[in-house]
Design a protein around this motif. Structure first.
Motif, PDB file in Angstrom:
ATOM      1  N   MET A 109      36.808 140.028  53.381  1.00 39.90           N
ATOM      2  CA  MET A 109      38.010 140.616  53.996  1.00 39.90           C
ATOM      3  C   MET A 109      38.567 139.790  55.144  1.00 39.90           C
ATOM      4  O   MET A 109      39.652 139.351  55.326  1.00 39.90           O
ATOM      5  CB  MET A 109      37.274 142.154  54.533  1.00 39.90           C
ATOM      6  CG  MET A 109      38.507 142.873  55.122  1.00 39.90           C
ATOM      7  SD  MET A 109      39.994 143.167  54.032  1.00 39.90           S
ATOM      8  CE  MET A 109      40.758 144.260  55.496  1.00 39.90           C
ATOM      9  N   ILE A 110      37.624 139.335  56.019  1.00 44.25           N
ATOM     10  CA  ILE A 110      37.863 138.454  57.084  1.00 44.25           C
ATOM     11  C   ILE A 110      38.820 137.035  56.585  1.00 44.25           C
ATOM     12  O   ILE A 110      39.880 136.907  57.224  1.00 44.25           O
ATOM     13  CB  ILE A 110      36.705 138.009  57.788  1.00 44.25           C
ATOM     14  CG1 ILE A 110      36.142 139.241  58.562  1.00 44.25           C
ATOM     15  CG2 ILE A 110      37.205 137.004  59.281  1.00 44.25           C
ATOM     16  CD1 ILE A 110      34.941 138.847  59.373  1.00 44.25           C
ATOM     17  N   ALA A 111      38.158 136.653  55.489  1.00 41.09           N
ATOM     18  CA  ALA A 111      38.839 135.231  55.012  1.00 41.09           C
ATOM     19  C   ALA A 111      40.326 135.794  54.513  1.00 41.09           C
ATOM     20  O   ALA A 111      41.242 134.913  54.915  1.00 41.09           O
ATOM     21  CB  ALA A 111      38.140 134.637  53.982  1.00 41.09           C
ATOM     22  N   VAL A 157      42.412 137.964  55.532  1.00 43.51           N
ATOM     23  CA  VAL A 157      43.306 138.316  56.573  1.00 43.51           C
ATOM     24  C   VAL A 157      43.633 137.016  57.295  1.00 43.51           C
ATOM     25  O   VAL A 157      44.782 136.807  57.680  1.00 43.51           O
ATOM     26  CB  VAL A 157      42.563 139.559  57.582  1.00 43.51           C
ATOM     27  CG1 VAL A 157      43.326 139.214  58.859  1.00 43.51           C
ATOM     28  CG2 VAL A 157      42.317 140.742  56.901  1.00 43.51           C
ATOM     29  N   ALA A 158      42.658 136.153  57.653  1.00 44.50           N
ATOM     30  CA  ALA A 158      42.923 134.871  58.211  1.00 44.50           C
ATOM     31  C   ALA A 158      43.863 134.038  57.209  1.00 44.50           C
ATOM     32  O   ALA A 158      44.934 133.509  57.889  1.00 44.50           O
ATOM     33  CB  ALA A 158      41.599 134.148  58.537  1.00 44.50           C
ATOM     34  N   THR A 195      36.855 131.806  61.727  1.00 46.79           N
ATOM     35  CA  THR A 195      36.418 132.340  60.368  1.00 46.79           C
ATOM     36  C   THR A 195      35.909 131.368  59.399  1.00 46.79           C
ATOM     37  O   THR A 195      36.054 131.204  58.233  1.00 46.79           O
ATOM     38  CB  THR A 195      37.694 132.994  59.978  1.00 46.79           C
ATOM     39  OG1 THR A 195      38.887 131.932  59.776  1.00 46.79           O
ATOM     40  CG2 THR A 195      38.234 134.077  60.650  1.00 46.79           C
ATOM     41  N   ASN A 246      33.841 132.292  56.439  1.00 50.03           N
ATOM     42  CA  ASN A 246      34.449 133.132  55.568  1.00 50.03           C
ATOM     43  C   ASN A 246      35.303 132.625  54.641  1.00 50.03           C
ATOM     44  O   ASN A 246      36.440 131.991  54.940  1.00 50.03           O
ATOM     45  CB  ASN A 246      35.194 134.353  56.537  1.00 50.03           C
ATOM     46  CG  ASN A 246      34.125 135.052  57.541  1.00 50.03           C
ATOM     47  OD1 ASN A 246      34.521 134.599  58.701  1.00 50.03           O
ATOM     48  ND2 ASN A 246      33.511 135.699  57.131  1.00 50.03           N
ATOM     49  N   ASN A 249      38.432 128.250  53.097  1.00 48.14           N
ATOM     50  CA  ASN A 249      38.559 129.087  53.982  1.00 48.14           C
ATOM     51  C   ASN A 249      40.070 128.884  54.688  1.00 48.14           C
ATOM     52  O   ASN A 249      40.964 127.906  54.425  1.00 48.14           O
ATOM     53  CB  ASN A 249      37.590 129.037  55.245  1.00 48.14           C
ATOM     54  CG  ASN A 249      37.420 127.411  55.772  1.00 48.14           C
ATOM     55  OD1 ASN A 249      38.597 126.664  55.624  1.00 48.14           O
ATOM     56  ND2 ASN A 249      36.428 127.030  56.092  1.00 48.14           N
TER      57      ASN A 249
END
Length: 448
Positions: free
Chosen positions: A1-3, A5-6, A38, A41, A47
């Motif tokens: 999820m974080i990856a 979004v980033a 991040t 992630n 990434n």
């Protein structure tokens, strides 16, 4: 999820960069310290750092080829930079020929970011004081996230990731390693010093805020316990104060350091001495020389022996390896690009260093002095790190060096005159023509 979004945020900023380079670059500089956290992630094995490190140079090159942002003929030292890039293409082929094509592409894009950094600041922020100021404001904002994180960690003792050096706990926040904190600390100090010099004339409130911000940066840099960080701090302090002829600043800084050390029960000096304890022991003969510089010499020796065993072809053109773990930029280059590549790299550094000194001798402005400071920082980092492979660090160092060599229109000959005054009196330093003050708002643009 974080990856996800980033990467989505990175793609949006890269899209903005393609159509509005100034806005896109300012957004990228502001968000890069956040994107960097991040690093662990991934999405489909990659990434957001890889996306940015590849996407930004591609977009800038695309604009360079299809628009008239800035002609390469106007770029200082373009000839030696082109030779450097062509040699990196040769290294790409050597690494690819060994069967490591993904590694070869990563190598090329990482090194390409050096030229992109050198080019893009002068291409998009040299037109006048307005955009130069926005660049500095963007960097001041960018520094808030890592510096407040570092200050919180230093004050509370909160440990997210354990990194030790000589028995000292290094504060690195949630970044991959200590270099990120140190690099962003010095980047923020660069913005503080330049903003103070050009845009804080007779503005007590601004100067007080910048002093407080600089104190936070110094605390964060100190708590990283980096040998190179301490050396760079000393070089910067001496270079900035002496060349600006601000000897009172130097005396004040020395007195402040002594006072803080006394108030902390000699902790400041003790921690610095502990950081250099292995080097001191080697000099005194009470410790092993192989343990200096965190044992890097052991890795240097093994890699050097490996290079010496190769035939003349590989010695000349490289071993077909990325060499990212060499912990020395010159050793990295000779392993990945051979004697030819090292010669070109040294020629590039020599040409930049000479040009910086000539520029400084002609006009010792804060920006030209900062260019020398950044060049010295780069040289220090080449000894124990591989800065030629760090995309954002290259944007920062070579970006300001290129900007100094190119010059910012209307900046140097009006040193000390606040931009607010210029706007109030209808002076447009982007075009050198009378303008309406409302065309350039006194506040930073909404994007930053």
């Amino acid at each position: 999820m974080i990856a996800a979004v980033a990467m989505t945020v990175s793609l949006i900023v890269l899209s903005i960069l393609a159509f509005s380079p100034q806005v896109g670059l300012l957004l990228m500089l502001i968000l890069k310290p956040v994107i960097d956290v991040t690093w662990s992630n991934t999405l489909f094995g990659h990434n957001a750092l890889e996306l940015v490190g590849t996407g930004l140079p591609v977009v800038i090159l695309f604009r360079l080829l299809v628009t008239k942002d800035r002609s390469l003929k106007e770029t200082p030292l373009i000839f030696i930079w082109i030779i450097y890039l062509f040699n990196n293409l040769l290294s790409l082929a050597m690494i690819g020929a060994s069967g490591k094509w993904m590694e070869s592409l990563e190598f090329f894009f990482r090194t390409l970011n050096g030229f992109i950094g050198f080019y893009m600041f002068q291409a998009y922020f040299s037109s006048g004081k307005v955009w130069f100021r926005r660049l500095l404001i963007a960097l001041l904002i960018a520094g808030l996230f890592p510096m407040l994180m570092g200050a919180y960690q230093a004050i509370t003792g909160k440990i997210w990731r354990v990194h030790m050096t000589c028995g000292l706990m290094r504060n690195i926040g949630i970044y991959h390693d200590a270099f990120s904190f140190r690099a962003y600390g010095y980047m923020t100090l660069t913005a503080i010093l330049l903003y103070w010099s050009y845009f804080s004339e007779n503005k007590f409130g601004r100067k007080l805020a910048l002093m407080f911000y600089a104190a936070i940066c110094c605390l964060v840099i100190f708590k990283v316990y980096s040998k190179a960080g301490f050396v760079i701090f000393g070089l910067w302090l001496i270079t900035w104060t002496v060349l600006n002829k601000k000897f009172g600043w130097l005396l004040t800084a020395v007195v402040a350091i002594i006072a803080i050390n006394t108030a902390s029960g000699n902790r400041v000096f003790n921690d610095v001495m502990t950081t250099f304890s292995k080097e001191a022991a080697a000099i005194e003969g009470t410790g092993e020389t192989k343990m200096v510089l965190a044992g890097r010499t052991i890795g240097w020796q093994s890699r050097w022996e490996m290079w010496k065993e190769q035939n003349i072809f590989y010695k000349l053109f490289g071993l077909g390896t990325f060499a990212g773990g060499a912990h020395n930029d010159y050793l990295r280059v000779i392993l990945s690009s051979g004697i030819l590549g090292l010669t070109i790299y040294l020629a590039l550094l020599g040409a930049i260093g000479w040009k910086v000194l000539v520029n400084l001798r002609q006009q010792a402005t804060p920006l030209n002095i900062m260019a020398l400071m950044l060049f010295l920082m780069w040289i220090v980092d080449t000894i124990g790190l591989v800065p030629g492979l760090y995309p954002a660090y290259q944007w920062y160092v070579w970006g300001f060096v290129g900007l100094a060599l190119s010059g910012v229109k209307g900046l140097n000959h009006e040193l000390g005159q606040d931009l607010d005054y210029d706007l109030e009196h209808g002076l447009d330093h982007d075009e050198g023509l009378p303008c309406e003050a409302e065309e350039f708002p006194l506040k930073a643009p909404q994007m930053i």
